[in-house]
Design an enzyme around this catalytic site. Structure first.
Site, PDB file in Angstrom:
ATOM      1  N   ASP A   8       0.821  -1.216   0.000  1.00  0.00           N
ATOM      2  CA  ASP A   8       0.000   0.000   0.000  1.00  0.00           C
ATOM      3  C   ASP A   8       0.853   1.264   0.000  1.00  0.00           C
ATOM      4  O   ASP A   8       2.000   1.252   0.447  1.00  0.00           O
ATOM      5  CB  ASP A   8      -0.922  -0.015   1.230  1.00  0.00           C
ATOM      6  CG  ASP A   8      -2.046   1.001   1.112  1.00  0.00           C
ATOM      7  OD1 ASP A   8      -2.421   1.344  -0.028  1.00  0.00           O
ATOM      8  OD2 ASP A   8      -2.538   1.453   2.157  1.00  0.00           O
ATOM      9  N   HIS A  25       1.919   3.329  -9.129  1.00  0.00           N
ATOM     10  CA  HIS A  25       1.720   1.899  -9.410  1.00  0.00           C
ATOM     11  C   HIS A  25       2.867   1.367 -10.261  1.00  0.00           C
ATOM     12  O   HIS A  25       3.341   0.250 -10.057  1.00  0.00           O
ATOM     13  CB  HIS A  25       0.377   1.661 -10.105  1.00  0.00           C
ATOM     14  CG  HIS A  25      -0.794   2.064  -9.255  1.00  0.00           C
ATOM     15  ND1 HIS A  25      -0.916   1.679  -7.947  1.00  0.00           N
ATOM     16  CD2 HIS A  25      -1.894   2.822  -9.537  1.00  0.00           C
ATOM     17  CE1 HIS A  25      -2.038   2.184  -7.443  1.00  0.00           C
ATOM     18  NE2 HIS A  25      -2.645   2.882  -8.388  1.00  0.00           N
ATOM     19  N   LEU A 117      10.632 -20.326  -4.539  1.00  0.00           N
ATOM     20  CA  LEU A 117       9.627 -19.514  -3.851  1.00  0.00           C
ATOM     21  C   LEU A 117       8.243 -19.716  -4.477  1.00  0.00           C
ATOM     22  O   LEU A 117       8.116 -19.730  -5.697  1.00  0.00           O
ATOM     23  CB  LEU A 117      10.036 -18.038  -4.000  1.00  0.00           C
ATOM     24  CG  LEU A 117       9.046 -16.981  -3.537  1.00  0.00           C
ATOM     25  CD1 LEU A 117       8.974 -16.954  -2.017  1.00  0.00           C
ATOM     26  CD2 LEU A 117       9.445 -15.610  -4.076  1.00  0.00           C
TER      27      LEU A 117
HETATM   28  C1  IPE Z   1      -5.426  -2.712   0.035  1.00  0.00           C
HETATM   29  O1  IPE Z   1      -5.105  -1.386  -0.172  1.00  0.00           O
HETATM   30  C2  IPE Z   1      -5.455  -3.457  -1.265  1.00  0.00           C
HETATM   31  C3  IPE Z   1      -4.176  -3.606  -1.944  1.00  0.00           C
HETATM   32  C4  IPE Z   1      -3.012  -3.212  -1.506  1.00  0.00           C
HETATM   33  C5  IPE Z   1      -4.243  -4.280  -3.207  1.00  0.00           C
HETATM   34  P1  IPE Z   1      -6.226  -0.255  -0.281  1.00  0.00           P
HETATM   35  O2  IPE Z   1      -5.511   1.017  -0.434  1.00  0.00           O
HETATM   36  O3  IPE Z   1      -7.210  -0.600  -1.328  1.00  0.00           O
HETATM   37  O4  IPE Z   1      -6.918  -0.374   1.152  1.00  0.00           O
HETATM   38  P2  IPE Z   1      -7.901   0.626   1.907  1.00  0.00           P
HETATM   39  O5  IPE Z   1      -9.103   0.809   1.044  1.00  0.00           O
HETATM   40  O6  IPE Z   1      -7.172   1.897   2.120  1.00  0.00           O
HETATM   41  O7  IPE Z   1      -8.206  -0.063   3.181  1.00  0.00           O
HETATM   42  C1  IPE Z   2      -1.741   0.248  -3.235  1.00  0.00           C
HETATM   43  O1  IPE Z   2      -1.524   1.614  -3.289  1.00  0.00           O
HETATM   44  C2  IPE Z   2      -2.025  -0.349  -4.587  1.00  0.00           C
HETATM   45  C3  IPE Z   2      -3.406  -0.804  -4.761  1.00  0.00           C
HETATM   46  C4  IPE Z   2      -4.367  -0.709  -3.905  1.00  0.00           C
HETATM   47  C5  IPE Z   2      -3.728  -1.412  -6.025  1.00  0.00           C
HETATM   48  P1  IPE Z   2      -2.710   2.648  -3.269  1.00  0.00           P
HETATM   49  O2  IPE Z   2      -3.108   2.963  -4.666  1.00  0.00           O
HETATM   50  O3  IPE Z   2      -3.811   2.190  -2.406  1.00  0.00           O
HETATM   51  O4  IPE Z   2      -1.985   3.906  -2.653  1.00  0.00           O
HETATM   52  P2  IPE Z   2      -2.560   4.891  -1.570  1.00  0.00           P
HETATM   53  O5  IPE Z   2      -2.975   4.066  -0.395  1.00  0.00           O
HETATM   54  O6  IPE Z   2      -3.717   5.591  -2.174  1.00  0.00           O
HETATM   55  O7  IPE Z   2      -1.420   5.793  -1.260  1.00  0.00           O
HETATM   56 MG    MG Z   3      -4.158   2.401  -0.403  1.00  0.00          MG
END
Ligand code: IPE
Ligand code: IPE
Ligand code: MG
Length: 244
Positions: A8, A25, A117
């Site tokens: 995240d 991303h 792995l």
């Molecule tokens: C969790 O992250 C999902 C992934 C990392 C794929 P999110 O950014 O979607 O989670 P929330 O919505 O903040 O909890």
């Molecule tokens: C995690 O990073 C990737 C996915 C959920 C696919 P985010 O896109 O949720 O990044 P933040 O949390 O908004 O910074």
């Molecule tokens: Mg996120």
């Protein structure tokens, strides 16, 4: 044995640099590849990565487009790199573009004899959906008379999950500063050690994984039992007791 990661913080990493979230991303992909190599180097058995949740469909179209391009792309890259990684996919095909599903299934097929792995990619994954699907499958089996609901074991239930042979998670890491699990592996991570890192995912590399594993090694897992204390004279021993 098993480290699972909520990758995240991609969006916030990008925004803080004046970049579009999609750049986060793209940079996250490089972090992913480095962490996979780090896992191979340190001899980890299972690495499970949360790449796209069933809730992530709420994202804007450009972000969805980037993720649906980058995720199969990085899986393909790992397959063509000829590293000793066995790829598994946990998630559901519904709503996923057909070519993404194909890529994931191809990767599973092409790497199925690899013994290093095991990398489980959670793509269109939802923990409750996984448990619900397992319950539905078992209910059907029970109706057909193949399963006795009265003697269902946890082991038999786990056999109906997306990746039945996935062991319990030892260490669950979430990067990006938030402290929640967001529907990730509720069945497999009930006894996992949790580690929340402020580092956003694109700033992570293999050393982050190694540090996390070192922190894990210093924890004491009790599984409901009591801590094993080093052998020492009990404070009660000898008090009034006859010495021989
Ligand atoms: C969790 O992250 C999902 C992934 C990392 C794929 P999110 O950014 O979607 O989670 P929330 O919505 O903040 O909890
Ligand atoms: C995690 O990073 C990737 C996915 C959920 C696919 P985010 O896109 O949720 O990044 P933040 O949390 O908004 O910074
Ligand atoms: Mg996120």
């Amino acid at each position: 044995r098993h480290v699972a990661i909520v990758m995240d913080g991609n969006g916030r990493w990008a925004t803080a640099r004046g970049l579009p979230r999609t750049d986060g991303h793209r940079r996250g992909v490089e972090a992913l590849v480095d962490v996979v190599h780090g896992a191979l180097e340190i001899g980890l058995e299972h690495l499970t990565l949360y790449a796209f949740s069933t809730e992530n469909w709420k994202r804007p179209a450009d972000e969805l487009q980037t993720l649906m391009y980058e995720i199969p792309q990085v899986v393909h890259r790992l397959v063509t790199e000829k590293v000793d990684v066995r790829v598994r996919w946990a998630g559901t095909p519904s709503r996923l573009p057909a070519d993404v599903v194909e890529r994931l299934l191809d990767a599973e097929r092409e790497t199925r004899d690899h013994t290093g792995l095991t990398l489980t990619m959670c793509v269109n994954y939802g923990g409750r959906a996984e448990i619900t699907a397992a319950a539905a499958k078992l209910a059907q089996e029970a109706v057909a008379g193949r399963v006795d609901p009265g003697s269902l074991s946890e082991h038999a239930f786990a056999r109906c999950l997306h990746v039945p042979e996935l062991p319990d998670v030892d260490l669950l890491v979430r990067t990006g500063g938030d402290q929640r699990t967001s529907n990730f592996l509720p069945w497999q991570a009930t006894y996992a050690e949790l580690l929340f890192l402020d580092t956003p995912w694109p700033a992570v590399d293999r050393r982050t994984l190694w540090d996390a594993m070192e922190q894990y090694a210093r924890r004491t897992r009790r599984y409901g039992s009591v801590a094993r204390i080093p052998a020492q004279a009990s404070p009660l021993s000898g008090r009034g007791a006859p010495t021989t």
